[in-house]
Enzyme design. Structure first.
Site, PDB file in Angstrom:
ATOM      1  N   ARG A 119      12.716  -4.127   6.433  1.00 15.45           N
ATOM      2  CA  ARG A 119      13.203  -3.888   5.070  1.00 15.45           C
ATOM      3  C   ARG A 119      14.725  -3.940   4.910  1.00 15.45           C
ATOM      4  O   ARG A 119      15.252  -3.715   3.836  1.00 15.45           O
ATOM      5  CB  ARG A 119      12.647  -2.585   4.495  1.00 15.45           C
ATOM      6  N   ALA A 131       3.173   1.799   2.919  1.00 14.31           N
ATOM      7  CA  ALA A 131       4.390   0.990   2.803  1.00 14.31           C
ATOM      8  C   ALA A 131       5.407   1.670   1.903  1.00 14.31           C
ATOM      9  O   ALA A 131       6.615   1.647   2.171  1.00 14.31           O
ATOM     10  CB  ALA A 131       4.053  -0.402   2.269  1.00 14.31           C
ATOM     11  N   HIS A 140       5.488   6.536  -2.621  1.00  8.23           N
ATOM     12  CA  HIS A 140       6.772   7.105  -3.039  1.00  8.23           C
ATOM     13  C   HIS A 140       6.574   8.575  -3.419  1.00  8.23           C
ATOM     14  O   HIS A 140       7.333   9.446  -3.014  1.00  8.23           O
ATOM     15  CB  HIS A 140       7.333   6.365  -4.259  1.00  8.23           C
ATOM     16  N   CYS A 185       0.812  -1.214   0.000  1.00  8.03           N
ATOM     17  CA  CYS A 185       0.000   0.000   0.000  1.00  8.03           C
ATOM     18  C   CYS A 185       0.845   1.263   0.000  1.00  8.03           C
ATOM     19  O   CYS A 185       2.064   1.233   0.087  1.00  8.03           O
ATOM     20  CB  CYS A 185      -0.929  -0.006   1.216  1.00  8.03           C
TER      21      CYS A 185
END
Lengths: 548, 461
Positions: free
Chosen positions: A96, A65, A194, A62
């Site tokens: 991550r 994230a 992003h 999503c």
């Protein structure tokens, strides 16, 4: 295991689609494309960055994230508070593998998870008060340079104004405090996150410090997240070449490095998908051009270093770069050749991310492996077809909801590092200024390119082609391996790496060599389940002598 | 130092949770649903929820974790997720052909108030659910309770959707609600019941699902899991043993009110005395004698403890995780003459401290217990910094404290992201307790070997 005969690619495509309800098949048809370029080399159009079909079993995550997990996750000295119920913060806590060097100041909050742990009380009455209190408590405990707030799904629905809370806390605490409206439902994948992360970094962080670091050739590295230590390898390489890294977005990064990112003279974009917005905005506001680079694969690494040197146009730098490349290649080449012998002509498939499914094809090619099918999880058409298609990309409702910042040249700080003529000349000579050719132009003809691959499609491809290795993420890994195909995680590198640069390439080749040659794949069947077992038994099992 | 900003000064926090000792409801619902045979868990919310839950469960089990999502967009968040769920139901049954779709909600679909029952009815009306197939659901708002609550809610839904009292008279079968334990634990519970000669029905049952063998094929729906018929038949059983009050009570209550199956709630059978109580309850419920083989298992455990008692004695331990595990672990450590010193769970709920006090018999006044709001691993670490412990027991996030403070760690609970074993080797029952003892002894004795001066380095221990 013998590889089955390579099936006809049209038939495979139809086979993948046949399983779906009619409407779903129609939609997926636009996302499953056979790579057939025109005579001019123009790849076919693919549908990308569109909604996932509910229930199809997607790889995608999503917006939150993409924003908190990917772009802002690797910065060590910002206290990142997740505003929402506990889960989102919990799942993005250390998962991550962004490595970091805490440096002399020693500030590192990456090992911590901060959350407002929203309860039903806040869902009903609002969570702004709790958020403000959480920021205050974080400040009192840690006195960080900056606090960032990440919104999860309910925050947008109940109407908490995280930006206003951050603004008032910034005034109260006198530190940089900024929020992200990165609710999970925004956009169609991580990609929206992003973009939102880029926007806020640009608005609240970049440009706050105009003092450049010492150095002759100053660059930033964008879209490199230091998974498994990739950024460390690249940093060392740049250092050897005499290139100064002003800031990385955002592997092994600090907020102070972000603040002066605009003082670099060139921005080098690794993961185009996740960071091209910041690169574009910096160019518009401050006049710093960007080029596409790739430090995955030895040839690509060498090429990227040469491009950087060429951009600065200093023969001394080019000479140093060539020395470094020669040294590195000398070390890697014998290993590459040895592994090439074992791995050549084996098949790879890569379905991951927004750049890795492209970049890692270089590493496979260097050991003679062929990429038969590839696709991204959250990329857009330009990542497949090249930036030339940008004007023809339709802006749909999901994309329209993501803010496009209106950026203009800064009246004081805009300083074009190259004249228009100089840039035109560089482009003429093949410099990827503001340019990205995309995945498809590099892939062979008659290969499959699939956007947002579903679980069904992955399994079917594996059944049909039995590739030597299938690159994906953690959710796919073990289903693939149950089918006796080793799976390489290209998000987490299976807890290995680094894979960037020359040293990283060697790590990757060795890992692939180990995986495709692992003995375990020959032991799936018990001896008695094998057809040739009686013969084997006669050879290896000695029955007791009758003399005993 | 990995957690270099953690200081010793404990300040009460009201709003900020740091390094949580819990996660959210839906992941528990997903785990529970995987314990139904032929079931595809479905997350009704944004894609990220499903992705995060699948990732966490996959990392924990190193197994495929199949689940789907409604893939909410902004539009769905405004207009409701009905159309997304209808598409999902059609797509899932067409492509993945499960027997059951188990829908759980998320904070998103709960906040907008999607009515899953109504949407499912619509799906039925439109003929999207093939005959003999089911769509069930549990409401699992992430802003209430924790992952354990989600597990409990989905288990309860299994009862409310399927359990039926058909026969006039209850049969001899004993229902076991195993609580949130590992596949290996569920298998061990089944083995113990078999050894006792008690016929059981158990759900959820993730054994055979999340510990599937490598066969060269990916079985999308592995052989394990409780079947719908089994869950349905649980309404005719004589009694239900609900293991772990936090995870299992609500389902047991539902079964009682729906099918008049009485229940008994027990702490999870982790450790000696909790297993004693479980075996005793099973003995009474099944109206059987405890066989010699079980007495032998118990005897071996007691033997091991008596042999190694000196290494356990007086060792201070910090525990974090889920209430049901923590209560039984605390009791067991106490029985080993260890000192469970700090106990933290982020999962809210009734009577946690009382339960701890009960199992410890009020004999350890120095134990610090914290539950619910701001009961997190940051606080636990601060306590440890103020007064050290000899052993940590909890999930993989404890490794950061373990390294910083140089304290041995036994991994137990959820999630375990960096070791294997928990999928395959149980910690319930007497054998499970022996494994726990082995794990504890290994780290404590390794530590002694590492730290002892050369002159007193021991060969025989």
């Amino acid at each position: 295991m013998s590889s089955p005969k390579k099936p006809d690619i049209e038939t495979v495509r139809e086979d993948l689609l046949r399983k779906y309800p009619t409407k779903v098949a129609r939609k997926r048809a636009g996302q499953i494309v056979i790579n057939r370029k025109t005579e001019e080399g123009v790849p076919p159009e693919i549908k990308a960055n569109i909604r996932t079909v509910p229930g199809i079993i997607t790889q995608r995550g999503c917006c939150y994230a993409g924003c908190k997990g990917v772009v802002l996750g690797p910065t060590r000295d910002i206290v990142n508070i997740t505003h929402g119920p506990i889960g989102c913060g919990f799942y993005s806590w250390l998962t991550r593998r962004n490595q970091t060097d805490p440096g002399p100041d020693g500030e590192n909050f990456m090992t911590y998870c901060f959350s407002t742990d929203m309860q039903d009380e806040q869902i009903i009455f609002g969570g702004e008060k709790k958020l403000a209190a959480a920021i205050q408590e974080a400040y009192d405990l840690f006195h960080p340079k900056a606090i960032a707030v990440f919104s999860t799904c309910p925050v947008g629905l109940i109407g908490d104004d995280v930006h206003q809370v951050c603004k008032s806390m910034q005034e109260k605490l006198n530190i940089n405090c900024f929020g992200f409206s990165c609710e999970g439902y925004k956009g169609v994948s991580q990609s929206a996150g992003h973009h939102i992360a880029n926007n806020q970094l640009f608005k609240h962080v970049i440009g706050r410090n105009d003092t450049p670091p010492e150095g002759k050739y100053k660059i930033t590295l964008m879209g490199e997240y230091n998974i498994g230590g990739d950024a460390f390898v690249i940093e060392e390489l740049l250092d050897k070449c005499g290139i100064t890294l002003v800031s990385t977005f955002s592997g092994n990064s600090t907020i102070s490095a972000f603040e002066r990112a605009h003082t670099a003279d060139l921005n080098c974009v690794m993961c185009h998908r996740s960071i091209n917005y910041v690169a574009d905005m910096i160019e518009k506001k401050y006049g710093v051009p960007w080029i596409k680079v790739n430090f995955i694969g030895t040839e690509s690494t060498a090429k990227s270093l040469r491009k950087i040197a060429e951009y600065f146009g200093d023969p001394k730098l080019s000479e140093q770069v060539e020395t470094v490349i020669a040294e590195e290649i000398e070390a890697t080449e014998p290993i590459r050749q040895e592994i090439h012998e074992r791995c050549q002509d084996k098949l790879a498939m890569l379905f991951v991310g927004g750049s890795r499914a492209h970049h890692y094809q270089d590493l496979f090619a260097e050991i003679g492996m062929k990429t038969l099918a590839a696709g991204y999880e959250f990329a857009h058409r330009d990542d497949y077809e090249g930036r030339r298609v940008l004007p023809s990309i339709t802006i749909d409702a999901d994309s329209r909801n993501i803010e496009e910042l209106a950026v203009e040249a800064d009246p004081d700080k805009y300083s074009p590092r190259k004249s228009e003529q100089e840039l035109a000349d560089l482009i003429q000579n093949g410099m990827p200024v503001k340019g990205y050719e995309g995945m498809m132009s590099q892939m062979e003809e008659e290969t499959l390119v699939i956007d947002d691959i579903s679980h069904w499609e992955s399994e079917r491809l594996i059944e049909l082609y039995k590739p030597a290795v299938f690159c994906a993420g953690i959710k796919e890994k073990y289903a693939i391996q149950k089918m006796c195909v080793p799976s390489k995680q290209l998000h987490s590198y299976d807890y290995g790496g680094p894979y960037a640069g020359f040293a990283g390439a060697v790590n990757f080749w060795r890992d692939i060599d180990r995986m495709v040659g692992a003995r375990v794949w020959t032991y799936i069947q018990a001896p008695w389940q094998k057809q040739d077992y009686p013969a084997l038994e006669a050879e290896l099992v000695h029955t007791g002598s009758s003399e005993c | 130092m990995l957690l270099r900003h953690t200081n010793t000064e404990v300040v009460e926090r009201e709003a900020l949770t740091i390094n949580p000792a819990k996660t959210c409801q839906p992941v528990g619902a997903m785990y529970a649903a995987l314990g139904i045979h032929g079931c595809l868990p479905h997350s009704h919310g944004s894609q990220g929820c499903c992705s995060y839950h699948r990732s966490t469960l996959t990392r924990h089990y190193k197994e495929p974790v199949m689940a789907s999502t409604s893939s909410f967009t902004e539009g769905a968040s405004v207009f409701g997720g009905q159309s997304n769920l209808l598409t999902a139901i059609e797509t899932i049954f067409t492509v993945y052909a499960p027997d059951i779709i188990a829908v759980h909600t998320t904070c998103l679909s709960e906040t907008i108030g999607d009515d899953i029952v109504q949407i499912t009815a619509k799906a039925t009306g439109k003929g999207l659910i093939p005959p003999g197939k089911y769509v069930i659901h549990a409401n699992t708002p992430s802003y209430v309770g924790s992952h354990v609550t989600g597990f409990a809610n989905m288990t309860k839904s299994m009862v409310t959707y399927f359990a039926q009292a058909v026969a006039e008279k209850k049969n001899k079968t004993v229902n076991i609600l195993p609580g949130w334990v590992e596949p290996a634990d569920m298998k061990e519970i089944r083995r113990l019941a078999g050894e006792m000669g008690v016929a059981i029905l158990m759900y959820p049952d993730t054994s055979g699902v999340l510990d599937a063998p490598q066969t060269g094929r990916h079985e999308f729906y592995p052989r394990g899991g409780a079947t719908v018929d089994q869950i349905r038949a649980s309404g005719d059983s004589r009694i239900t043993l609900a293991l772990g009050p936090t995870a299992s009570t609500s389902a047991a209550e539902a079964l009682d009110s729906r099918c008049k199956v009485p229940f008994q709630t027990l702490e999870l059978p982790i450790g000696l005395r909790a297993t004693d109580r479980f075996i005793n309850a099973l003995r009474k419920a099944g109206k059987v004698e405890v066989p010699a083989s079980i007495n032998d298992e118990r005897g071996r455990l007691v033997d091991m403890i008596s042999d190694m008692q000196q290494y356990f004695f007086g060792k201070r331990a910090a525990l974090w995780g889920d209430p049901d595990q923590l209560v039984s672990l605390a009791e067991f450590l106490h029985d080993l003459d260890m000192k469970p010193t700090y106990i933290v769970t982020g999962t809210p709920g009734r009577a946690f401290e009382e339960r701890i006090a009960t199992v410890l018999g009020g004999r350890l006044p120095e134990v610090k217990v914290r539950q619910g709001k701001q009961a997190d691993m940051f606080l636990l670490h601060q306590w440890i910094k103020n007064e050290k412990v000899d052993l940590l027991i909890g999930n993989s996030y404890g490794k950061y404290i373990a390294r910083d403070e140089d304290i041995p760690l036994v991994r137990h609970g959820f999630p375990i992201l960096d070791r294997v074993g928990h999928q395959y080797f149980p910690t319930v029952g007497y054998r499970g307790a022996m494994r726990l003892c082995e794990q504890i002894l290994n780290v404590l004795m390794d530590r002694q070997d590492r730290d002892s001066p050369e002159a007193s380095f021991e060969l025989v221990m």
